[in-house]
Design a protein around this motif. Structure first.
Motif, short mmCIF file in Angstrom:
data_model
loop_
_atom_site.label_atom_id
_atom_site.label_comp_id
_atom_site.label_asym_id
_atom_site.label_seq_id
_atom_site.Cartn_x
_atom_site.Cartn_y
_atom_site.Cartn_z
N LEU A 5 33.27 117.03 16.96
CA LEU A 5 32.46 118.21 16.67
C LEU A 5 33.21 119.49 17.01
CD1 LEU A 5 29.67 118.52 15.43
CD2 LEU A 5 28.74 118.79 17.71
N GLY A 6 34.30 119.74 16.31
CA GLY A 6 35.10 120.94 16.50
C GLY A 6 34.78 121.99 15.45
N ILE A 7 35.69 122.89 15.23
CA ILE A 7 35.49 124.01 14.29
C ILE A 7 35.26 123.51 12.86
CG2 ILE A 7 36.62 125.99 13.19
CD1 ILE A 7 35.55 126.68 15.90
N ILE A 8 36.09 122.59 12.40
CA ILE A 8 35.93 122.12 11.02
C ILE A 8 34.61 121.36 10.87
CG2 ILE A 8 36.89 120.67 9.19
CD1 ILE A 8 39.66 121.38 10.25
N ALA A 9 34.25 120.60 11.89
CA ALA A 9 32.97 119.88 11.84
C ALA A 9 31.81 120.86 11.79
CB ALA A 9 32.83 118.97 13.06
N LEU A 10 31.90 121.92 12.58
CA LEU A 10 30.85 122.94 12.56
C LEU A 10 30.82 123.63 11.19
CD1 LEU A 10 28.86 123.69 14.76
CD2 LEU A 10 30.33 125.61 15.35
N ALA A 11 31.99 123.87 10.64
CA ALA A 11 32.07 124.46 9.30
C ALA A 11 31.43 123.53 8.27
CB ALA A 11 33.52 124.74 8.93
N LYS A 14 32.29 113.88 7.73
CA LYS A 14 32.59 113.23 9.01
C LYS A 14 31.63 113.68 10.12
CE LYS A 14 36.60 112.68 12.03
NZ LYS A 14 38.00 113.02 12.17
N ALA A 15 31.42 114.96 10.25
CA ALA A 15 30.55 115.47 11.32
C ALA A 15 29.10 115.09 11.07
CB ALA A 15 30.68 116.98 11.44
N LEU A 16 28.66 115.22 9.83
CA LEU A 16 27.28 114.85 9.52
C LEU A 16 27.05 113.36 9.74
CD1 LEU A 16 26.80 117.03 6.32
CD2 LEU A 16 25.82 117.44 8.58
N ASP A 17 28.04 112.55 9.39
CA ASP A 17 27.93 111.11 9.64
C ASP A 17 27.90 110.82 11.13
OD1 ASP A 17 28.03 110.72 6.89
OD2 ASP A 17 30.19 110.25 6.88
N PHE A 18 28.72 111.51 11.90
CA PHE A 18 28.74 111.35 13.36
C PHE A 18 27.37 111.66 13.95
CE2 PHE A 18 29.27 113.74 17.40
CZ PHE A 18 29.67 112.70 18.23
N LEU A 19 26.77 112.79 13.54
CA LEU A 19 25.46 113.18 14.05
C LEU A 19 24.38 112.21 13.60
CD1 LEU A 19 25.78 117.03 13.51
CD2 LEU A 19 25.94 115.79 15.68
N LYS A 20 24.44 111.77 12.36
CA LYS A 20 23.48 110.79 11.84
C LYS A 20 23.54 109.50 12.65
CE LYS A 20 23.78 107.86 8.13
NZ LYS A 20 24.23 107.56 6.79
N ASN A 21 24.75 109.03 12.93
CA ASN A 21 24.91 107.80 13.71
C ASN A 21 24.40 107.94 15.13
OD1 ASN A 21 25.94 106.30 11.58
ND2 ASN A 21 28.04 106.96 11.99
N LEU A 22 24.52 109.11 15.73
CA LEU A 22 23.95 109.33 17.06
C LEU A 22 22.44 109.17 17.04
CD1 LEU A 22 25.97 112.43 18.33
CD2 LEU A 22 26.16 110.07 19.12
N ILE A 23 21.80 109.70 16.02
CA ILE A 23 20.34 109.59 15.90
C ILE A 23 19.93 108.14 15.67
CG2 ILE A 23 18.36 110.21 14.45
CD1 ILE A 23 19.75 112.97 14.05
N ILE A 24 20.65 107.45 14.80
CA ILE A 24 20.34 106.04 14.53
C ILE A 24 20.51 105.21 15.79
CG2 ILE A 24 21.17 103.99 13.28
CD1 ILE A 24 21.76 105.92 10.91
N ARG A 25 21.61 105.42 16.53
CA ARG A 25 21.87 104.68 17.77
C ARG A 25 20.76 104.93 18.79
NH1 ARG A 25 26.92 106.62 20.08
NH2 ARG A 25 27.73 106.01 18.06
N ARG A 42 39.37 117.38 2.62
CA ARG A 42 39.34 116.08 3.28
C ARG A 42 39.27 114.97 2.24
NH1 ARG A 42 34.48 116.81 7.58
NH2 ARG A 42 35.62 117.69 9.33
N LYS A 43 39.69 113.81 2.65
CA LYS A 43 39.54 112.64 1.78
C LYS A 43 38.06 112.39 1.58
CE LYS A 43 43.89 110.65 3.15
NZ LYS A 43 44.59 109.60 3.84
N PRO A 44 37.65 111.86 0.43
CA PRO A 44 36.22 111.68 0.13
C PRO A 44 35.43 110.95 1.22
CG PRO A 44 37.49 111.28 -1.83
CD PRO A 44 38.49 111.48 -0.71
#
Length: 128
Positions: free
Chosen positions: A42-48, A105-116, A98-100
């Motif tokens: 969750l760095g600058i690009i993730a926030l972007a 990546k960041a949205l997937d990371f946050l989604k996985n935190l909620i699912i977990r 980014r590659k498709p």
């Protein structure tokens, strides 16, 4: 003539009592939150990435009811997290470069935190 007299009176009052004519300093918002700019998840690009997604949704609005611009949303995030995108448009470019499978990546990371968290809570309820 009376208009000039009133303007001269006003100028005279401003000179004698300048404190009456200054605007009070409005406090500026300073957030206590921050992100680590080069954080893996969750760095600058993730926030972007989040900012760009909100912009593309057209569900963030200005006071006049029109959708917010990308730079307006970015400004709020910069203030909220005490960070700087530099140019949000450059960051947006990095997100799209980014590659498709990594583009969200960041949205997937946050989604996985909620699912977990949801799975953990359900497991605790089942154990009772």
């Amino acid at each position: 003539m009376s208009y000039l007299d009133s303007e001269l009176s006003l100028i005279h009052l401003r000179i004698e009592h300048p404190e009456q004519f200054t605007q009070p300093n409005q406090p500026t918002f300073v957030s206590e939150l921050y992100i680590i700019p080069k954080s893996k998840d969750l760095g600058i690009i993730a926030l972007a990435e989040i900012v760009v997604a909100l912009f593309l949704s057209k569900k963030v609005f200005q006071r006049n009811g029109t959708p917010a611009y990308l730079n307006q949303i970015a400004d709020v995030f910069q203030k909220m997290f005490n960070c700087s995108f530099g140019s949000i448009y450059d960051q947006q470019e990095k997100v799209f470069d980014r590659k498709p499978f990594n583009r969200t990546k960041a949205l997937d990371f946050l989604k996985n935190l909620i699912i977990r968290k949801d799975k953990e809570d359900r497991n605790k309820q089942n154990e009772k």
